[in-house]
Scaffold this motif. Sequence first.
Motif, PDB file in Angstrom:
ATOM      1  N   PHE A   1     -93.368  37.201  19.359  1.00 44.49           N
ATOM      2  CA  PHE A   1     -94.188  38.518  18.725  1.00 44.49           C
ATOM      3  C   PHE A   1     -92.626  38.875  18.093  1.00 44.49           C
ATOM      4  CE2 PHE A   1     -97.968  39.427  20.584  1.00 44.49           C
ATOM      5  CZ  PHE A   1     -98.524  38.428  19.767  1.00 44.49           C
ATOM      6  N   ILE A   2     -91.697  39.390  19.193  1.00 43.13           N
ATOM      7  CA  ILE A   2     -90.449  39.758  19.163  1.00 43.13           C
ATOM      8  C   ILE A   2     -89.553  38.579  18.605  1.00 43.13           C
ATOM      9  CG2 ILE A   2     -88.356  39.729  20.565  1.00 43.13           C
ATOM     10  CD1 ILE A   2     -89.558  41.195  22.619  1.00 43.13           C
ATOM     11  N   ALA A   3     -89.721  37.342  18.747  1.00 37.29           N
ATOM     12  CA  ALA A   3     -89.064  35.819  18.106  1.00 37.29           C
ATOM     13  C   ALA A   3     -89.249  36.091  16.725  1.00 37.29           C
ATOM     14  CB  ALA A   3     -89.176  35.327  18.838  1.00 37.29           C
ATOM     15  N   VAL A   4     -91.068  36.605  16.226  1.00 38.52           N
ATOM     16  CA  VAL A   4     -91.534  36.406  14.972  1.00 38.52           C
ATOM     17  C   VAL A   4     -90.420  37.579  14.311  1.00 38.52           C
ATOM     18  CG1 VAL A   4     -93.196  36.546  13.395  1.00 38.52           C
ATOM     19  CG2 VAL A   4     -94.090  35.082  15.860  1.00 38.52           C
ATOM     20  N   GLY A   5     -90.732  38.847  14.989  1.00 37.38           N
ATOM     21  CA  GLY A   5     -89.513  39.814  13.987  1.00 37.38           C
ATOM     22  C   GLY A   5     -88.654  39.089  14.007  1.00 37.38           C
ATOM     23  N   ALA A   6     -87.417  38.805  14.654  1.00 37.99           N
ATOM     24  CA  ALA A   6     -86.171  38.536  14.954  1.00 37.99           C
ATOM     25  C   ALA A   6     -85.485  38.267  14.008  1.00 37.99           C
ATOM     26  CB  ALA A   6     -85.977  38.053  15.945  1.00 37.99           C
ATOM     27  N   TYR A   7     -87.330  36.996  13.636  1.00 35.38           N
ATOM     28  CA  TYR A   7     -86.372  35.515  12.318  1.00 35.38           C
ATOM     29  C   TYR A   7     -86.697  36.122  11.640  1.00 35.38           C
ATOM     30  CZ  TYR A   7     -85.035  31.597  15.245  1.00 35.38           C
ATOM     31  OH  TYR A   7     -84.016  30.725  16.377  1.00 35.38           O
ATOM     32  N   THR A   8     -87.754  36.537  11.408  1.00 34.27           N
ATOM     33  CA  THR A   8     -88.213  36.895   9.758  1.00 34.27           C
ATOM     34  C   THR A   8     -87.003  38.063   9.275  1.00 34.27           C
ATOM     35  OG1 THR A   8     -90.667  37.248  10.187  1.00 34.27           O
ATOM     36  CG2 THR A   8     -89.501  38.681   8.505  1.00 34.27           C
ATOM     37  N   ALA A   9     -86.531  38.948  10.343  1.00 37.88           N
ATOM     38  CA  ALA A   9     -85.084  40.407   9.827  1.00 37.88           C
ATOM     39  C   ALA A   9     -83.950  39.177   9.590  1.00 37.88           C
ATOM     40  CB  ALA A   9     -85.271  41.105  10.775  1.00 37.88           C
ATOM     41  N   ALA A  10     -83.604  38.382  10.032  1.00 41.51           N
ATOM     42  CA  ALA A  10     -82.291  37.413  10.518  1.00 41.51           C
ATOM     43  C   ALA A  10     -82.531  36.392   8.685  1.00 41.51           C
ATOM     44  CB  ALA A  10     -82.456  36.217  11.001  1.00 41.51           C
TER      45      ALA A  10
ATOM     46  N   ALA B   1     -81.962  41.111  17.460  1.00 41.37           N
ATOM     47  CA  ALA B   1     -80.944  39.714  16.124  1.00 41.37           C
ATOM     48  C   ALA B   1     -80.159  40.588  15.280  1.00 41.37           C
ATOM     49  CB  ALA B   1     -82.236  39.750  15.045  1.00 41.37           C
ATOM     50  N   HIS B   2     -80.239  41.403  14.657  1.00 41.23           N
ATOM     51  CA  HIS B   2     -78.693  42.131  14.049  1.00 41.23           C
ATOM     52  C   HIS B   2     -77.431  43.201  15.302  1.00 41.23           C
ATOM     53  CE1 HIS B   2     -81.627  40.767  11.109  1.00 41.23           C
ATOM     54  NE2 HIS B   2     -80.455  40.979   9.910  1.00 41.23           N
ATOM     55  N   TYR B   3     -78.073  42.633  16.655  1.00 39.10           N
ATOM     56  CA  TYR B   3     -77.233  43.066  17.089  1.00 39.10           C
ATOM     57  C   TYR B   3     -76.513  42.172  18.166  1.00 39.10           C
ATOM     58  CZ  TYR B   3     -75.263  45.219  21.758  1.00 39.10           C
ATOM     59  OH  TYR B   3     -75.093  45.919  23.009  1.00 39.10           O
ATOM     60  N   ILE B   4     -77.216  41.351  18.698  1.00 38.01           N
ATOM     61  CA  ILE B   4     -76.497  40.177  19.361  1.00 38.01           C
ATOM     62  C   ILE B   4     -76.353  39.341  18.461  1.00 38.01           C
ATOM     63  CG2 ILE B   4     -76.466  37.603  20.315  1.00 38.01           C
ATOM     64  CD1 ILE B   4     -77.603  40.566  21.733  1.00 38.01           C
ATOM     65  N   CYS B   5     -76.480  39.435  16.827  1.00 35.50           N
ATOM     66  CA  CYS B   5     -75.680  38.827  15.722  1.00 35.50           C
ATOM     67  C   CYS B   5     -76.220  37.031  15.597  1.00 35.50           C
ATOM     68  CB  CYS B   5     -74.368  38.675  15.670  1.00 35.50           C
ATOM     69  SG  CYS B   5     -74.045  40.725  15.166  1.00 35.50           S
ATOM     70  N   PHE B   6     -76.807  36.591  16.357  1.00 32.34           N
ATOM     71  CA  PHE B   6     -76.863  35.405  16.498  1.00 32.34           C
ATOM     72  C   PHE B   6     -78.167  34.710  17.282  1.00 32.34           C
ATOM     73  CE2 PHE B   6     -76.975  31.739  19.404  1.00 32.34           C
ATOM     74  CZ  PHE B   6     -76.931  30.382  18.493  1.00 32.34           C
ATOM     75  N   ILE B   7     -79.238  34.308  16.853  1.00 27.04           N
ATOM     76  CA  ILE B   7     -80.757  34.005  17.457  1.00 27.04           C
ATOM     77  C   ILE B   7     -80.695  32.503  17.967  1.00 27.04           C
ATOM     78  CG2 ILE B   7     -81.792  36.202  16.562  1.00 27.04           C
ATOM     79  CD1 ILE B   7     -82.856  34.870  14.725  1.00 27.04           C
ATOM     80  N   GLN B   8     -81.817  32.003  18.589  1.00 29.32           N
ATOM     81  CA  GLN B   8     -81.742  30.854  18.661  1.00 29.32           C
ATOM     82  C   GLN B   8     -83.064  30.363  19.554  1.00 29.32           C
ATOM     83  OE1 GLN B   8     -78.683  29.741  20.791  1.00 29.32           O
ATOM     84  NE2 GLN B   8     -80.761  28.577  22.121  1.00 29.32           N
TER      85      GLN B   8
END
Lengths: 265, 279
Positions: free
Chosen positions: B27-36, B180-187
């Motif tokens: 769920f965190i991943a979905v949130g992170a990617y959606t926002a990114a 995602a918007h703290y690290i500024c990079f997601i994978q």
Amino acid sequence: MSEVAARIENLGKTFGGIIAAEELDFQVKAKDIMGIIGPNGAGKTTVFNLMTGVYPPSTGKVYLGDEDITNLAPDVIVRKGIARTFQNIRLFNKLTVLENVITAVDLHHRMYTIGEALVLNLPFIRGKVKRSEKELRDRALFYLEKVGIAHYHDHQADSLPYGLQRKLEMARALALEPKLLLLDEPAAGMNPEESMELARLIQTIQADFAITILLIEHHMDLVMYLCHHILVMHFGRELAQGSPDEIQRDPAVRKAYLGESWNND
Amino acid sequence: MIQAISVTGLALFTGFTGMMSLGHAAFIAVGAYTAAICTKTYGLPFIPSVLLAACMAGLASLIIGIPTLRAKLRSDYFTIATLGFGEAMRVTLENIPITNGARGIANLTKYSTLPVVFIALVIVVFLAKNFVFSRYGRMAIAIREDYVAAEMAGINLFNVRLRSLFISAVFAGAGGAFHAHYICFIQPNMFTNVQSTMLTAAVVAGGIGSLTGPVIAAILFASIPEILRAAEMWRLVVYGGVLVAIMVLRPQGIFGYKEFSHLFRKRKAESTEEREASA
């Protein structure tokens, strides 16, 4: 002449190869107190489980009034008007006594939506949510008073002594506003004095709420005193049915269940 | 602090509804990617992106929640299902084009500053608190305590559990968006089951049935490895040791079944009793 609160038709349940109940037929008259007795393992609790939808019956039907409630989900059956207590007490242990009852009151008195709950419950403001919670508390306290444990309302449920936990379970069941109340060994673990006190409580409850009660019990004095009609079960089947007098005279019952000692009188 | 947002979500589900999930990283991943994707690809402002991310995570929870919870999977089977779901989500993210596969999405704008995250956390805790102390929270706790009795109190297990899972995923999704918007990079590699396990550890160590506990534990757990950076390779060992120590010394967790606000509530209860007595 009198109304029927519930009707069981040809009810049966098998678990694998084991027959827990079979060919059961009986009626519970409205506003009556009916008892189910029988040796351990006779299938009494199975009957309760079938009536409340814990598991579906293998054969037969369950009617509440005229309505077929066979195979409905437990929460739907509760909504239609059957509430129960459990042989081995099942409370919400980490909730307070009062909260246990509120959980049940809530069924018929849902007063706010989840959106209101999430957003409108602001600190220091007496909004709709807090007002409704207050009303739920008051209603729940009423049931606690009925069974005489209102002064324990703040205690955690599992801190209550055993006998009071049973009463709490009854209060919770009553708060569901049932038409038919099923009590599974309400006097288990009580001495004769306590069980007679409980018998009077059950009578009061029946009269005050004008409900029908079906109970499973091993304390014979309580059953004979309380019940207008008794069903005797043995190995999952009906052994006899009748008034307390008829049951006490029934030779088959004496032989199979009550023991020869009942011949004395 | 960002983790605390997700942990609050999981605390609602595990601590109050009594279901263990090892797939919350999904769920965190979905949130992170959606926002990114929202901010980077579509150039949306940050706050709508976070809300959208939360909604997407909520939707994802329905995908896993509806079939498993309808089948009334017992809690351990459910946990395994979430484990599988978490892994499936990670692999999916690695293989669909919009997420840029295993390479991830880089160069996000850093919106998650301390004040922003702090305000978000306050909002999330406020919502969670309201949930817990409402009829909905009470129903969830009733199920945790005894689901058979809860059902016999007219509570629909499926509805309540799914609702808890949904809200929980929404919070996790929001947490992901901030992350995602703290690290500024997601994978995809950032959202493994290890991540899920860490969340669960925070909830359990913080205390099942508490909100304060998991939030504090989450902040603590996030900061311990940083504080111990000096200890270099030993820091993760110490971290594990702290976890073991908490479980041995306080099996109910730091705040098991208790809240910071309970002190206050008790006092209020006493005063009402006095009033009743005098009446």
